[in-house]
Design a protein around this motif. Structure first.
Motif, mmCIF file in Angstrom:
data_model
loop_
_atom_site.group_PDB
_atom_site.id
_atom_site.type_symbol
_atom_site.label_atom_id
_atom_site.label_comp_id
_atom_site.label_asym_id
_atom_site.label_seq_id
_atom_site.Cartn_x
_atom_site.Cartn_y
_atom_site.Cartn_z
ATOM 1 N N ARG A 61 7.657 3.518 3.210
ATOM 2 C CA ARG A 61 8.374 2.998 4.233
ATOM 3 C C ARG A 61 9.690 2.394 3.434
ATOM 4 O O ARG A 61 10.723 2.057 4.144
ATOM 5 N N LEU A 62 9.537 1.945 2.218
ATOM 6 C CA LEU A 62 10.700 1.302 1.629
ATOM 7 C C LEU A 62 11.847 2.328 1.440
ATOM 8 O O LEU A 62 13.283 1.509 1.274
ATOM 9 N N PHE A 63 11.646 3.566 1.515
ATOM 10 C CA PHE A 63 12.741 4.391 1.664
ATOM 11 C C PHE A 63 13.327 4.855 2.941
ATOM 12 O O PHE A 63 13.960 5.744 3.164
ATOM 13 N N GLY A 64 12.879 4.072 4.155
ATOM 14 C CA GLY A 64 13.206 4.464 5.273
ATOM 15 C C GLY A 64 14.669 4.503 5.411
ATOM 16 O O GLY A 64 15.201 5.207 6.180
ATOM 17 N N GLU A 112 10.392 -7.228 -4.783
ATOM 18 C CA GLU A 112 10.280 -6.577 -6.186
ATOM 19 C C GLU A 112 10.137 -4.733 -5.918
ATOM 20 O O GLU A 112 10.749 -4.125 -6.646
ATOM 21 N N ALA A 113 9.505 -4.707 -4.783
ATOM 22 C CA ALA A 113 9.170 -3.390 -4.748
ATOM 23 C C ALA A 113 10.467 -2.493 -4.074
ATOM 24 O O ALA A 113 10.856 -1.495 -4.363
ATOM 25 N N GLY A 134 0.889 -1.287 0.026
ATOM 26 C CA GLY A 134 0.013 -0.087 -0.002
ATOM 27 C C GLY A 134 0.956 1.194 0.071
ATOM 28 O O GLY A 134 2.058 1.198 0.032
ATOM 29 N N LEU A 135 0.153 2.301 0.049
ATOM 30 C CA LEU A 135 1.047 3.812 0.089
ATOM 31 C C LEU A 135 1.825 3.755 1.125
ATOM 32 O O LEU A 135 3.236 4.279 1.028
ATOM 33 N N TRP A 169 11.486 -2.895 6.783
ATOM 34 C CA TRP A 169 11.082 -1.752 5.752
ATOM 35 C C TRP A 169 10.375 -2.369 4.640
ATOM 36 O O TRP A 169 9.804 -1.446 3.708
ATOM 37 N N GLY A 170 10.670 -3.644 4.439
ATOM 38 C CA GLY A 170 9.942 -4.171 3.158
ATOM 39 C C GLY A 170 10.886 -4.194 1.982
ATOM 40 O O GLY A 170 10.252 -4.430 0.822
ATOM 41 N N VAL A 171 12.223 -3.663 2.142
ATOM 42 C CA VAL A 171 13.217 -3.774 0.971
ATOM 43 C C VAL A 171 13.672 -5.069 0.668
ATOM 44 O O VAL A 171 13.831 -5.612 -0.531
ATOM 45 N N LEU A 172 13.900 -5.893 1.637
ATOM 46 C CA LEU A 172 14.469 -7.235 1.723
ATOM 47 C C LEU A 172 13.296 -8.324 2.126
ATOM 48 O O LEU A 172 12.644 -7.971 2.952
ATOM 49 N N ASP A 173 13.252 -9.382 1.520
ATOM 50 C CA ASP A 173 12.755 -10.479 2.122
ATOM 51 C C ASP A 173 13.426 -11.658 2.666
ATOM 52 O O ASP A 173 14.498 -11.761 2.303
ATOM 53 N N ARG A 174 13.060 -12.173 3.770
ATOM 54 C CA ARG A 174 13.807 -13.258 4.456
ATOM 55 C C ARG A 174 12.937 -14.268 4.759
ATOM 56 O O ARG A 174 11.911 -14.545 4.613
ATOM 57 N N GLY A 175 13.840 -15.377 4.230
ATOM 58 C CA GLY A 175 13.391 -16.806 4.495
ATOM 59 C C GLY A 175 14.417 -17.766 4.960
ATOM 60 O O GLY A 175 15.336 -17.365 5.723
ATOM 61 N N GLN A 176 14.088 -18.968 5.056
ATOM 62 C CA GLN A 176 14.986 -19.963 6.066
ATOM 63 C C GLN A 176 15.510 -20.900 5.216
ATOM 64 O O GLN A 176 14.693 -21.470 4.116
#
Length: 204
Positions: A21-24, A118-119, A15-16, A89-96
């Protein structure tokens, strides 16, 4: 029946507020460290290495440090904390990744692996484009108009000869070139506006 919508690759989930927050990291205390961490991911991505473990991020940073003196050494950074913040912040995604475990205890703890969302990747590229921008990007070169004239003449020849494929290619090329000219013109006028507000005005 309507055509199916193309996949959004998760972008529609942002969302907006999420997108802002991606630019945090840009205004965070360790913004330069965050920037170089993301550059490490970008460098690995260019080699089709998309998913990175913390040690691989450190290796990529070390590689950048050999050619960029301003890049911090991995040993001076708290990489896990930086990576977790970028996930927040949503820039990276974490997995295991349980395949990295050598013992049962390690398997239970597992290993975190990270990749761009992607965002997040688009946000990083947007930041890089701002950092790389210079006055030359705002200039309107005479060569641009010479190229446009040459393409228009080639389009006329293709149209007269009935070469539909060449007409299509030239129109596509002209569309891109005119869009670039419009963008440069907008930047040029923004630059003039900035200059008009500068107290130190010189003829140059």
């Amino acid at each position: 029946m309507p055509d199916p919508q193309p996949p959004s690759f998760g972008l529609d989930d942002f969302g907006l507020d999420d997108r802002l927050r991606l630019f945090g990291y840009v205004t965070a205390d360790n913004r330069l460290a965050y920037l170089w961490v993301l550059r490490a991911f970008d460098a690995a991505r260019s080699s089709y290495h998309v998913v990175l473990h913390t040690t691989e991020v450190a290796s990529a940073l070390a590689g950048l440090a050999t050619t960029h003196s301003e890049c911090p050494e991995p040993a001076t950074l708290e990489l896990p904390r930086l990576l977790d913040a970028l996930v927040e912040w949503g820039v990276l995604d974490r997995g295991q990744d349980g395949t990295r475990a050598a013992t049962l205890a390690e398997y239970r703890n597992r290993h975190s692996i990270y990749q761009f969302t992607e965002a997040g990747y688009r946000a990083h590229r947007a930041v890089e484009s701002v950092l790389a921008a210079n006055v030359q990007d705002s200039t309107l070169s005479r060569l641009v108009f010479a190229d446009l004239l040459a393409d228009l003449k080639a389009l006329a020849v293709a149209n007269e000869s009935g070469d539909a494929e060449e007409v299509y290619r030239k129109l596509n090329r002209l569309d891109r070139e005119l869009a670039d000219v419009a963008e440069r013109a907008a930047r040029f006028y923004h630059m003039l506006g900035d200059l008009s507000r500068t107290p130190d005005i010189r003829p140059e």
